[in-house]
Design an enzyme around this catalytic site. Structure first.
Site, short mmCIF file in Angstrom:
data_model
loop_
_atom_site.label_atom_id
_atom_site.label_comp_id
_atom_site.label_asym_id
_atom_site.label_seq_id
_atom_site.Cartn_x
_atom_site.Cartn_y
_atom_site.Cartn_z
N SER A 111 -2.00 7.75 0.37
CA SER A 111 -1.74 6.95 -0.95
C SER A 111 -3.10 6.57 -1.25
O SER A 111 -4.16 6.17 -0.51
CB SER A 111 -1.08 5.66 -0.21
OG SER A 111 -0.91 4.68 -1.41
N HIS A 119 -5.32 -4.82 -0.10
CA HIS A 119 -4.41 -4.55 -1.17
C HIS A 119 -3.14 -4.99 -0.80
O HIS A 119 -2.58 -4.98 0.36
CB HIS A 119 -4.47 -2.97 -1.25
CG HIS A 119 -3.43 -2.41 -2.28
ND1 HIS A 119 -2.17 -2.28 -2.30
CD2 HIS A 119 -4.16 -1.88 -3.34
CE1 HIS A 119 -1.68 -1.50 -3.64
NE2 HIS A 119 -2.80 -1.50 -4.02
#
Length: 219
Positions: A111, A119
């Protein structure tokens, strides 16, 4: 070439299998549920039952495959161990099995933003942390690898060109899963894809480039 696909019945994995079959590349697809897989995957794919969390099943399942495409990923759930098990332990088991089998190329789908500890996706049981651990384990394994970091995954198609960038340079954007599958398959044939992390999204305003140009831009 024969390609072993882990995560073959997932939304991205099934598109990888379809892309391989349409390119006349022999496929061994790792599945847990044979009946479900038969309804999803092309008839030309060879289905093998196993689980990335069961290392012994992988030795038999990989068989004579020469490359591995890994599109596994923890499903959203209330199980806090899911990403640890699937994205870390499962990938580690697959890397170890591939190394023992002498696999020529290992392509891993992770990802965007795996390097970003804070994040928001890490609120989902540290999923990016475990994906990053898996990336590093593959990089240190000695196997030839390509790590593909897509942006937000879309099931629907769009005609937008692929944007490909070097590690830790893209931080947002989206991409259809079919284009992710195409990148994974092309990585097996592009010399400039070897031992690279590639970040990918699709953008309407991006210039059209062929696969060789895209991968070569990372060299």
């Amino acid at each position: 070439m024969k390609v072993f696909v882990a995560g073959a019945t997932g939304e991205t994995g099934r598109r990888i299998v379809k892309e391989l079959v349409s390119s006349n590349i022999p496929v061994r697809a790792l599945v847990r549920d044979l009946e479900k897989a038969r309804l999803i995957l092309p008839d030309a794919a060879e289905l093998v039952v196993g689980d990335v969390l069961n290392p012994d099943s992988l030795k038999t399942a990989i068989a004579d495959s020469t490359a591995i495409l890994c599109a596994t990923g923890a499903s959203p759930s209330f199980d806090p161990t899911g990403p640890y098990k699937v994205d870390w332990e499962g990938t580690k088991n697959l890397v170890d099995a591939g190394k023992a089998k002498g696999i020529e190329h290992f392509v891993l789908v992770t990802s965007l933003c795996t390097s970003q500890l804070f994040h928001p996706l890490n609120l989902f049981w540290l999923i990016l942390v475990w994906k990053k651990q898996a990336e590093e384990y593959l990089q240190k394994s000695g196997l030839t690898y390509t790590i593909v970091r897509p942006g937000g995954l879309q099931n629907d198609e769009n005609p937008y060109p692929v944007v490909m960038s070097a590690v830790d340079t893209l931080f947002d954007g989206r991409i259809p899963r079919t284009k992710v599958a195409q990148v994974c398959v092309e990585a097996l044939f592009q010399p400039s894809a070897r031992n690279k992390i590639v970040e990918i999204i699709a953008k309407a305003e991006a210039p059209e480039k062929n696969w060789q140009e895209l991968f070569a831009s990372l060299a």
